[in-house]
Structure formats: C-alpha cells, structure tokens
Motif scaffolding. Structure first.
Motif, PDB file in Angstrom:
ATOM      1  N   VAL A 277       0.850  -1.199   0.000  1.00 57.05           N
ATOM      2  CA  VAL A 277       0.000   0.000   0.000  1.00 57.05           C
ATOM      3  C   VAL A 277       0.887   1.251   0.000  1.00 57.05           C
ATOM      4  O   VAL A 277       0.657   2.199  -0.752  1.00 57.05           O
ATOM      5  CB  VAL A 277      -0.940   0.001   1.235  1.00 57.05           C
ATOM      6  CG1 VAL A 277      -1.683   1.315   1.335  1.00 57.05           C
ATOM      7  CG2 VAL A 277      -1.934  -1.146   1.135  1.00 57.05           C
ATOM      8  N   ILE A 278       1.916   1.223   0.817  1.00 53.18           N
ATOM      9  CA  ILE A 278       2.801   2.397   0.905  1.00 53.18           C
ATOM     10  C   ILE A 278       3.535   2.611  -0.412  1.00 53.18           C
ATOM     11  O   ILE A 278       3.674   3.735  -0.894  1.00 53.18           O
ATOM     12  CB  ILE A 278       3.775   2.246   2.100  1.00 53.18           C
ATOM     13  CG1 ILE A 278       2.977   2.398   3.395  1.00 53.18           C
ATOM     14  CG2 ILE A 278       4.881   3.290   2.049  1.00 53.18           C
ATOM     15  CD1 ILE A 278       3.731   2.103   4.649  1.00 53.18           C
TER      16      ILE A 278
ATOM     17  N   THR B 127       2.456   1.778  -3.305  1.00 54.49           N
ATOM     18  CA  THR B 127       1.453   2.307  -4.230  1.00 54.49           C
ATOM     19  C   THR B 127       1.298   3.816  -3.996  1.00 54.49           C
ATOM     20  O   THR B 127       1.259   4.607  -4.941  1.00 54.49           O
ATOM     21  CB  THR B 127       0.101   1.584  -4.017  1.00 54.49           C
ATOM     22  OG1 THR B 127       0.307   0.200  -4.232  1.00 54.49           O
ATOM     23  CG2 THR B 127      -0.957   2.096  -4.968  1.00 54.49           C
ATOM     24  N   ALA B 128       1.234   4.181  -2.712  1.00 59.05           N
ATOM     25  CA  ALA B 128       1.124   5.609  -2.374  1.00 59.05           C
ATOM     26  C   ALA B 128       2.353   6.359  -2.877  1.00 59.05           C
ATOM     27  O   ALA B 128       2.249   7.486  -3.373  1.00 59.05           O
ATOM     28  CB  ALA B 128       0.982   5.779  -0.866  1.00 59.05           C
ATOM     29  N   ASP B 129       3.518   5.713  -2.787  1.00 59.10           N
ATOM     30  CA  ASP B 129       4.755   6.339  -3.284  1.00 59.10           C
ATOM     31  C   ASP B 129       4.668   6.587  -4.788  1.00 59.10           C
ATOM     32  O   ASP B 129       5.097   7.623  -5.288  1.00 59.10           O
ATOM     33  CB  ASP B 129       5.972   5.440  -2.994  1.00 59.10           C
ATOM     34  CG  ASP B 129       6.389   5.528  -1.534  1.00 59.10           C
ATOM     35  OD1 ASP B 129       5.973   6.492  -0.874  1.00 59.10           O
ATOM     36  OD2 ASP B 129       7.114   4.638  -1.078  1.00 59.10           O
TER      37      ASP B 129
ATOM     38  N   LEU C  43       2.044   7.031  -6.490  1.00 64.12           N
ATOM     39  CA  LEU C  43       1.097   8.122  -6.686  1.00 64.12           C
ATOM     40  C   LEU C  43       1.780   9.465  -6.376  1.00 64.12           C
ATOM     41  O   LEU C  43       1.643  10.439  -7.111  1.00 64.12           O
ATOM     42  CB  LEU C  43      -0.078   7.903  -5.726  1.00 64.12           C
ATOM     43  CG  LEU C  43      -1.461   8.352  -6.152  1.00 64.12           C
ATOM     44  CD1 LEU C  43      -1.818   7.866  -7.522  1.00 64.12           C
ATOM     45  CD2 LEU C  43      -2.493   7.828  -5.145  1.00 64.12           C
TER      46      LEU C  43
ATOM     47  N   GLY D 234      -5.746   1.019 -11.302  1.00 67.46           N
ATOM     48  CA  GLY D 234      -4.687   0.141 -10.764  1.00 67.46           C
ATOM     49  C   GLY D 234      -3.336   0.346 -11.412  1.00 67.46           C
ATOM     50  O   GLY D 234      -2.413  -0.431 -11.202  1.00 67.46           O
TER      51      GLY D 234
ATOM     52  N   ASP E 166      -0.705   0.730  -8.824  1.00 66.18           N
ATOM     53  CA  ASP E 166      -0.602  -0.306  -7.795  1.00 66.18           C
ATOM     54  C   ASP E 166       0.751  -0.975  -7.855  1.00 66.18           C
ATOM     55  O   ASP E 166       1.282  -1.241  -8.926  1.00 66.18           O
ATOM     56  CB  ASP E 166      -1.678  -1.384  -8.010  1.00 66.18           C
ATOM     57  CG  ASP E 166      -3.042  -0.870  -7.603  1.00 66.18           C
ATOM     58  OD1 ASP E 166      -3.140   0.326  -7.262  1.00 66.18           O
ATOM     59  OD2 ASP E 166      -3.995  -1.650  -7.646  1.00 66.18           O
TER      60      ASP E 166
END
Lengths: 633, 115
Positions: free
Chosen positions: A33-34, A36-38, A40, A60, A63
């Motif tokens: 998740v982190i 993925t946030a990175d 983004l 996605g 992702d």
C-alpha cells in the motif's frame, strides 16, 4: 492514546526476488500500500495532471503488484546493459510516467501516441533499456534491494498480528516514520550504486534519457532552478522583477540547445518548443563544428559552456588535438536585436593579445570570423585546472581567501595600469589556478573591455557604453551625469565591482537578506549614510515598482482592483529599502559580516575592500597599489 | 442592485483541490488510516463529479462528498476560503468604483446588501 484498533492487512505477502542472492524478501501488504502511495506521490511530484493520476489510480496503474518485481528480474537478469531495449506492457504499466491516458487511445495517432513512438525510436537509437534512469529495471531493482536490506535490519513491529497494543502501535508508527525517512534518501543512494555498476548506461541516461514532458525532466528542472537563481540575482541587483519571468524562457532555450534531440521529442506535445527548435536549427545549419560529435578530425571535444554563456549565444569548447595538446575555443553567434557578440569576440582577441606578455590572460591561438559575420571563433590557450569563481568548486579555495583576493587584485591591477577596464566584472571573470608557487589568477572574458584612453572611434563608443554600464552596476556612479564621469571614477568603479565580486564570493550573493547587528561605534555612521542614500533609494525603488506594477496589470487586469499602485509601491519600498541599504552600506558592516561568516581576512586587505565598497566615491581607491603593498610589506 | 455574486469557476482552483485530494489519499494510505480499496472507491466517486459545470456545482458536489467522507474536509474548507476571498474582492471592487465617482452612499449599500 485512544483505544483505537489499528488494522494490519493480512493478505498474501508479495515475494520479491533479487539478483543479489537466492533469498526471497517478503513484502508485507502494508508495504505494498505504501509503495502504491509512493507511486502516486511520484506522479504528483512530477506534475502529472491530477485527473489523470486519479484515473490511473482507480484503474490500478499505480498499484505495486508482484508483476512489477517479476518484470524487474526479467530486465535485470536477462538483458545486458545497453542491449536492445524493449518496453513490456508490464514495465509501461509500472512507471507512473508511462501512463497513456485512456481517452487518447484512438484510431488516429494522437500527439501522445506520436510522442510514445518517438520515445521508442529514441531509446532504440541510443540503446536505452528504459525511457530514463528512474524507469530502468536495474535501477528499480537496486532501490528494491536497498529497501529490502532496510526491512531486514528493521523488521516491522507486530508483523502478523491482527491487533496491536497501544505500545505496539507507537512502535509501528515510529517504524513507518523511519522507513519514510529512509525512502527519501533511497533514490540518491540507488543512483550512486547504479553509476558504479553501470557507468556507461548511467551516462547514456544522463545524456539521452527522456521523460514524459520537458517539465518532468530533472535536467530541465536543474536548468530552471539555476536560471531562477541567476535571474533572482539579476532582479535583486537591477531591481527589476521582470527579470525573474525570463528564467523559464531562458531555461527552455538552454535545454533546447544542450539536448536538441530530446527537445524535438518533447516538442511533439509542446508547440512552444517547436518554435525554439526552428530558431536553433536556423542558427546552426551552416555550422558543422557544433554538431554533438565527440571526435572531429581526430580532435576530442568537450563542451564547457556555462549557463550564462549559452544564454548569451556563446559556447566554450575544449578540444584535445591528436597530439594531446588542449585548446580552448570560444564561439559567438550573432543574434538579431542583441548585442553583437561576434565583434565582441574580435575585440576580445585584440585586448588579450595586448596583455599576453603579462601572463594574466590565456594566450590567443587563432581568431576566425566566418564570412557572413554571424559567427566567430576564438581559440585560446587552455588554462589547465583553472577554477572560475562562479563555479561551486571555487568554495574549496575559501580557506585561501587572502591569497585568492590578493591574486585577483594583482592581475586586475596589471590591466588597469595598461589602461584597460575589464568593465563586465563578475565572478566569472577570474580563473584561479593553484601552482607550487602559489595562487595565480587569469582574467577572462574581455568582450566588454574598454580602453581608458581611446585609440579610435570604436574605443570612444565603448568608453561611452562602459560609463552607462558602470552606472547600471554602481549606485554611486549612477548619481552622476554621464558626461561628468571621469576616468578616475571609472577606475574606482571597476575596483568597486571587483570588491563586490569578492565579497559575494565570500559571503554568498544573498548576504544582504540576512540581518546584521551594527556595533554601537558604527551606528552613527550607518544612520547618517542611510539617511543620505534614502531619498535616492526610494526614488529608485519607486521607479522600478511603477514599472513592475504596469507590467503586472498588463498581464493580470484584476490586480489593480486588488492592490492599488500606491500600496504596491509602498509595500515595495518597505520590503526593499532595508535590504538595499544594507547592500549599499556593506563597506561599513563588512567586518561584522565576515566575522559572522567565520572568515578571517588580513586586516589591511579587509580595510581595502571596505574602502572600495564605500558609497562615497571620494573614499574609494583608484588603484590596487595598497593591496599589492600588503604582500610586498 | 443585485446582491448575488456569481463566481467564475477557476480551473487552477479545481486542479489545486484535485491535488490536495490526492495528497490526502497518499498520506492516508501511508499512515494506514485508509485502505487501498476505500481510496479507490472514493477516487472513483470524486471522478464521477467531473467536469464541474460552474463554481456552484463544484462547491455543491465537493460539499456533499466531504459530508460523506469527512477526512477530506480540508479541500472543502479551501473552497470556502477561496470563495470568501473572491467575494470580498468583488465587493471591494464595486465599492471602489462608487467611491471613485464620489457615490459614497451607494458604496455603503454594497456592503449593507451583502448581509
């Protein structure tokens, strides 16, 4: 601490294989998740349209999934560095930069599609495994490896637990913060490792790497930052905020000249860049020598053009001849509506030849003005290991500040005694070498040099221009009518600009923004001088602010409804007056500022600098004799 | 005189709100206060509002969205703040225009009619 339950995801871990060993690193879904946030965040930082980011996120595209890691291994192990590049769908999907918005997938080729096609061709031409370093699977793998090593050393607290205690939650939050702090440094570390392992490919990415747009290109961002710094400095000195607005245009201009092929690719989606390219192409059409070839007729070529030179349509190139001799070549290209820098090159050669015997200038080897007079070339002796004071590495000379300042004064003194003013005195005018015998200064860039006693009409015109030039740079001279400026005044002003250059080199260009405590014994003098210059400064700021206001309302019509001209001018006076006063009265506060910066100068040298910086023309020295005497005594 | 101020929708403001929204998503994912599927579902909902037809439409949709998902309250507050700044500016502009023509009573009425 509340009794909230912190949820720890329990989905199947993602396995990451690395090229460094057989072990498997397990990524916890929280990490996924982190990451993925990175991804983004990276897209957001790179300036990707938020709407496109959101669409990509929902689909996605950002992702972090196991496909990424498979792809990394495929790229890192199966392909040789610099081999035939192929971008898989997975790779394209992984990189936030490589997102092609859905709405652009049409039958007719859109600019975006043309752009992607051009990028692929460019990659093939230069053997790039990915569009850019950040997208190179090996780079990504190094980053992963670094992160994996960090995870091994810093296991996640409470891993595998469904519910954490308050204490564990605190530990987990601390762990997340430490991890984020590490992630901030990871790219730079990965770059260093990549550079060591794949030096050739690293350089290739530096030269030919391509991003989704000019604005996302870190090389452009560096140029832009440098230009902003430069124009902010110009704006501070000239008091004209319009100068700052030129930074972006100049950065684009420079980028187009330094990376013409990449600019062409970016231009597919950017009309403004297309215009720039056309302009540059017309200038270099007849010029074989400026082609980006590494070797020409056995001559090795190294481009050493500084940003300022490029902005002035000049180039500085070092060639190594087949016999190993190094020469330094300056090119100038005349631009319509700009100062004729080709005749400036000719003038420079004349002046340097006059000074050659003094060994304070690089020797002239050859001068050639091309038949159409639009371009000139001046070949000069290469000063081996010369450090210009406008280069960052000149900081290493600061521990020898006394010697450097003394040496620049000695060199400058020689030209003054020969009746020549360098005129355009700035940190780029001094090239410092360190020899066994000590520090030696070479003076460079004589394009605007002026003979104090004119030999011909051209010299007379140059002298008149020089007076205007000095008036623009020197507040005290600006208070005089041009025709009342004496030759003595010009010498004083030249030495004043030398002193300003030295002080800016020592203290940094923005020293006047930092407040300084004026000691009681100097307060009366400071106050008196402040009062004396105050009306002039207010007038100067008012005039400039009026122009700026007119400029702003010409672009933003609503501005005049928001801020009246009077308020704008008053605000500018309040903001600028203390800083400009400090800047002009640096002669009074010099010793305090040097002390604050931890710089110790010879007291006589410091006293000379302070006198040269005085706003009172009468107090200023008109020769460097006192500095020369310090050494002799 | 009309007291209703119709505000123009500023694309830059919309972009700013979108960026701020994304930043909240990123931060929330990182600090674990939001799950990935929740973040995607919220984003899908946000995207369904686009494009905004007017400032009022923009304000209304974001307002409703924030009511449902209070963690994004910051973006709505930013819209309100911007709206207030623009309105204040417009009022001042009108007042200035009247004052310039020495119509002081009319200038005062501009304020009076706002409340």
């Amino acid at each position: 601490m509340t009794g909230e339950v912190l949820e720890v995801p329990t989905a199947t871990p993602v396995e990451a294989k690395t090229q460094y060993g057989p072990e498997q690193i397990t990524l916890n879904p929280a990490e996924v998740v982190i990451k993925t946030a990175d991804n983004l965040q990276e897209g957001l930082n790179r300036g990707v349209e938020p709407k496109k980011l959101m669409e990509g996120f929902v689909e996605g595209v950002y992702d972090w999934v196991d496909e990424n890691i498979d792809n990394v291994n495929q790229g890192g192990n199966d392909k040789q560095p610099g081999g035939e590049p192929e971008q898989s769908d997975k790779e394209a999907k992984k990189s936030p930069q490589a997102v092609v918005p859905k709405e652009q997938v049409q039958l007719k080729e859109t600019p975006e599609q043309q752009f992607q096609k051009a990028v692929q061709e460019h990659r093939k031409k230069y053997g790039l495994q990915a569009d850019n370093l950040e997208g190179d699977p090996r780079f990504v793998q190094i980053k992963d490896q670094l992160m994996a090593e960090w995870f091994q050393k810093n296991p996640e607290p409470g891993q595998g637990k469904e519910e954490l205690t308050d204490r564990e939650k605190d530990q987990w939050r601390d762990w997340v913060n430490r991890k984020l702090a590490f992630q901030d440094t990871i790219s730079q570390k990965a770059k260093e490792i990549y550079r060591t392992q794949y030096g050739e490919d690293f350089n290739r990415y530096q030269k030919y790497g391509v991003y989704q747009s000019l604005e996302e290109d870190p090389r452009f961002q560096s140029l832009l930052e440098a230009q902003r710094r430069r124009f902010t400095k110009i704006a501070e000195h000239s008091g004209n905020i319009q100068a700052i607005n030129q930074a972006e245009a100049e950065a684009k201009n420079l980028f187009a000249q330094i990376y013409p092929e990449i600019t062409k690719i970016y231009a597919i989606k950017n009309g403004e860049l297309s215009k720039l390219i056309k302009n540059n192409e017309s200038l270099t059409a007849n010029d074989q020598i400026t082609e980006p070839k590494r070797k020409i007729l056995g001559f090795e070529r190294e481009d050493r053009t500084g940003l300022i030179q490029r902005a002035r349509w000049k180039e500085n190139i070092t060639y190594i001849t087949p016999s190993g001799e190094k020469i330094f070549v300056k090119y100038a290209t005349r631009q319509e509506g700009r100062r004729d820098n080709v005749s400036g090159l000719k003038h420079e050669a004349e002046i340097i030849r006059e000074l050659e015997d003094d060994q304070i200038v690089p020797r002239v080897i050859d001068l050639k003005i091309y038949p159409d007079s639009k371009r000139g070339r001046l070949i000069l002796e290469n000063i081996e290991d010369g450090i210009s004071l406008d280069q960052e590495k000149s900081d290493q000379l600061k521990n020898k500040a006394n010697d450097v300042i003394q040496s620049t004064a000695e060199a400058h003194s020689i030209i003054l005694k020969r009746g020549i003013l360098l005129t355009d005195v700035n940190s780029g005018s001094y090239l410092i070498t360190q020899k066994d015998s000590g520090i030696q200064t070479y003076l460079v860039d004589f394009e605007l040099a002026t003979r104090i006693e004119p030999k011909n009409k051209e010299d007379e015109e140059r002298l008149l221009s020089a007076k205007e030039w000095f008036k623009g740079k020197d507040f005290s001279l600006n208070q005089k009518e041009t025709n009342s400026i004496t030759l003595e005044d010009l010498k004083k002003s030249e030495i004043h600009l030398w002193a300003k250059t030295m002080v800016e080199w020592l203290l940094g260009p923005s020293y006047s923004w930092e407040p300084i405590e004026i000691p009681p014994e100097k307060q009366e003098e400071y106050q008196r001088e402040s009062e004396r210059i105050r009306p002039h400064l207010i007038r100067e700021i008012q005039t400039r602010a009026k122009k700026d206001y007119a400029l702003i309302i010409s672009s933003y019509t609503d501005f005049k409804d928001q801020v009246s001209e009077e308020k704008f001018i008053n605000d500018e006076i309040n903001r600028e007056l203390p800083r400009r006063t400090d800047e002009l009265l640096i002669g009074i506060t010099l010793s305090e500022r040097l002390k604050k910066a931890g710089i110790i100068l010879d007291p006589k040298l410091e006293e000379f600098l302070a006198r040269a910086l005085s706003i009172d023309l009468e107090k200023r020295p008109s020769s460097f004799d006192d500095v020369i005497n310090i050494k002799e005594n | 005189m009309s007291t209703t101020l119709s505000l123009k929708l500023d694309n830059e403001l919309v972009k700013k709100i979108e960026k701020d929204y994304l930043q909240i998503i990123i931060d929330s994912l990182k600090n674990g206060s939001l799950k990935l599927n929740e973040a995607k579902s919220h984003t899908k909902e946000f995207l369904s509002f686009l494009p905004f037809s007017s400032f009022d439409d923009f304000k209304k949709k974001i307002g409703e969205f924030v009511l449902k998902h209070p963690q994004y309250q910051k973006i709505y507050l930013l819209i309100l703040k911007t709206e207030e700044e623009i309105e204040t500016q417009q009022i001042l502009n009108r007042m200035r225009a009247f004052i310039k023509e020495n119509k002081f009573d009319e200038a005062l009425k501009v304020v009076a009619h706002q409340k």
